[in-house]
Design a protein around this motif. Structure first.
Motif: not given
Length: 315
Positions: A5, A7, A72-76, A112, A115-117, A314
């Motif tokens: 996914r 970032v 599908r965003v994993r992190a921002v 969202l 996601p991890q910000w 990640t």
């Protein structure tokens, strides 16, 4: 094999620090979509649907080279994004358009779920108030120099008279020009004689000067702490980076614990702290930058800071 996914990295065009983190993500074969809100238009488009059976938020962010499914965003990684100013529009139209981008693009990303910000911009904003930082630092047990925030000239003069050596700081760094020349707000000494009635225009921050032996910049990324002692002999070490020597140090355990507690208080997963160490070896709080610079410290010390950010994005 399941595809990684992606970032999202939100930052300005020239950001060496973000480049370092992206390099680490590339080494791990993690897809990255980099964008800058200022590119909204033909170089950046965003779309989102709400109230469908697909997901609470379904949509895409498209750049000239990438297309990402928001579900599908994993992190921002909210690094150093620049919002558009629309200089070609009238003042009123520019303000209106800029607000639509902030509350449209920003609102979609904030909506969202999952996601991890690093860090969420609303958390960054809340942590960026120096008075709130000072109160937090004292609550968690860090030594805080006597500080006064006021627009009362008499109170400012009294404070300076009582504490003797006092410095003035801006409450927030803001782009500023005087006669067309960019001006930066440093931490500078101030005397009671310099205080006049113009202080009434806006609150000012006055702080008793710490008899420091050195400065310390501490980066925290996902619970990992990197502390660097900066010896410069300057009141404000940012004035001359060439004058410094850098030493990797270990902080006392109670200081480590307090800094982590500060980030937890503001809901942050990363931050850059500025501390002063006095001639007795005691540590003093100066400030927190929720999204401070650190890239040059990795280059100077070899500390694996960018790898720590890649781990955080990640995890």
């Amino acid at each position: 094999m399941t595809e990684e996914r992606p970032v999202l990295v939100a930052t300005e065009a020239d950001d060496v620090t973000a480049d370092m983190v992206i390099t680490q993500l590339n080494r791990r074969s993690v897809p990255v979509v980099r964008f800058n809100p200022a590119d909204i238009g033909t170089d950046l488009t965003v779309s989102a649907r709400f109230g469908t059976c697909l997901a609470p938020v379904a949509g895409q962010v498209r750049t000239l080279s990438r297309d990402i499914d928001l579900t599908r965003v994993r992190a921002v990684y909210w690094r150093r994004p620049v919002w558009p100013a629309f200089p070609h529009l009238s003042d009123g139209d520019a303000r209106f358009a800029a607000a639509q981008v902030r509350y449209g693009l920003g609102g979609i990303l904030y909506a969202l779920d999952g996601p991890q910000w690093v860090n969420h911009p609303l958390r960054n904003a809340a942590a960026d108030y120096k008075p709130a930082q000072l109160a937090c630092a004292q609550r968690i047990g860090l030594a805080v120099p006597p500080t006064l925030v006021t627009n009362n000239p008499d109170m400012a003069r009294e404070f300076i008279t009582v504490h003797g050596q006092v410095i003035h700081k801006t409450l927030r760094w803001t782009p500023y020009e005087r006669d067309g020349v960019p001006v930066t707000g440093w931490a500078d000494p101030v005397t009671a004689a310099e205080i006049d009635d113009s202080v009434r225009v806006t609150p000012h921050l006055f702080q008793a000067r710490v008899d420091k032996a050195a400065d310390v910049r501490v980066l925290v990324a996902g619970g990992k702490l990197f502390a660097v002692r900066i010896d410069s002999g300057l009141l404000d070490w940012r004035k001359d980076y060439a004058a410094h020597s850098y030493t990797v140090i270990a902080l006392p355990g109670q200081v480590n614990k307090a800094l982590l507690a500060c980030l937890d208080h503001f809901g942050l997963v990363s931050g850059s702290f500025d501390l002063a160490v006095d001639r007795a070896g005691d540590y003093w709080w100066l400030e927190l930058n929720p999204n401070g610079q650190w890239g040059w410290l990795e280059e100077k010390t070899g500390l694996e800071m960018s790898a720590a950010f890649a781990d955080l994005l990640t995890c």
